[in-house]
Design an enzyme around this catalytic site. Structure first.
Site, PDB file in Angstrom:
ATOM      1  CG  ASP A  63      -0.926   1.076   1.969  1.00  0.00           C
ATOM      2  OD1 ASP A  63      -0.754   0.918   0.745  1.00  0.00           O
ATOM      3  OD2 ASP A  63      -2.038   0.966   2.518  1.00  0.00           O
ATOM      4  CE  LYS A  88      -1.291  -1.416  -2.160  1.00  0.00           C
ATOM      5  NZ  LYS A  88      -2.422  -1.464  -1.251  1.00  0.00           N
ATOM      6  NE  ARG A  92       1.675   3.612  -3.443  1.00  0.00           N
ATOM      7  CZ  ARG A  92       0.640   3.523  -2.644  1.00  0.00           C
ATOM      8  NH1 ARG A  92       0.557   2.529  -1.768  1.00  0.00           N
ATOM      9  NH2 ARG A  92      -0.315   4.426  -2.688  1.00  0.00           N
ATOM     10  NE  ARG A 134      -0.268   4.603   1.419  1.00  0.00           N
ATOM     11  CZ  ARG A 134      -0.639   4.896   2.655  1.00  0.00           C
ATOM     12  NH1 ARG A 134       0.219   5.465   3.479  1.00  0.00           N
ATOM     13  NH2 ARG A 134      -1.848   4.630   3.080  1.00  0.00           N
ATOM     14  CE  LYS A 160      -6.325   7.557  -3.036  1.00  0.00           C
ATOM     15  NZ  LYS A 160      -5.859   6.523  -3.903  1.00  0.00           N
TER      16      LYS A 160
END
Length: 175
Positions: A63, A88, A92, A134, A160
């Site tokens: 993350d 994810k 990503r 992210r 989120k």
């Protein structure tokens, strides 16, 4: 990560040094990049140092890879063991590379990782968040070092995980 670009530094409070969260490795990694990490009364201050590239094993910290890739725009960095990033909210590996490249950086996808050839900074441009909080937050981080504007498509997806993200003082002070 934003503190790694700040001369005066950014202080983060409320960190739990005994946490079992893998994400607490962020301080060690920022230090390896060359950022200054200083404990203080209010928490930990991260400030600009002489940034360079490193190798990051993403297996336990998927993350925090997108914002670390923004820091990596300063030097040659290899992200390894990152296959989990492909499953994810977005792929990503692909979206982080697209983020860096769309802002004038040089990132290359590998099946299980990312190679970033640091260009010494980022220019600016348009980033597609791919509805991934992210990626949008990492684009905001990147905007702090870009020489031109950054436009983030789908920026509202940060709701989120952090609905008040865009209301933070850091964005008001650095427009």
């Amino acid at each position: 990560c934003m503190g790694a670009f700040s001369e005066k530094g950014i202080t983060v409070s409320g960190l739990n040094p005994s946490s079992n969260q893998g994400d607490k490795q962020i301080l060690k990694l920022l230090s390896q990049f060359g950022a200054n990490i200083t404990p203080c009364e209010r928490g930990i201050t991260v400030s600009k140092g002489s940034l360079t590239g490193i190798t990051i094993d993403a297996s336990q910290i998927p993350d925090i890879i997108p914002p670390l890739c923004v820091v990596a725009a300063q030097g040659e960095t290899n992200i390894i063991n990152a296959g989990r990033l492909r499953i994810k909210e977005s792929d990503r590996i692909a979206t982080t590379c697209a983020l860096i490249n769309s802002l004038g950086g040089d990132a290359r996808e590998l099946p299980e990782g990312i190679v970033i050839h640091g260009t010494g900074g980022l220019k600016g441009g348009k980033v597609d968040s791919c509805n991934d909080h992210r990626i949008a937050m990492s684009a905001a981080l990147a905007a702090s070092i870009c020489t031109e504007d950054v436009v983030i498509d789908g920026a509202e997806c940060v709701a989120k995980s952090y609905p008040r993200f865009w209301d933070e003082d850091i964005f008001k002070d650095n427009n």
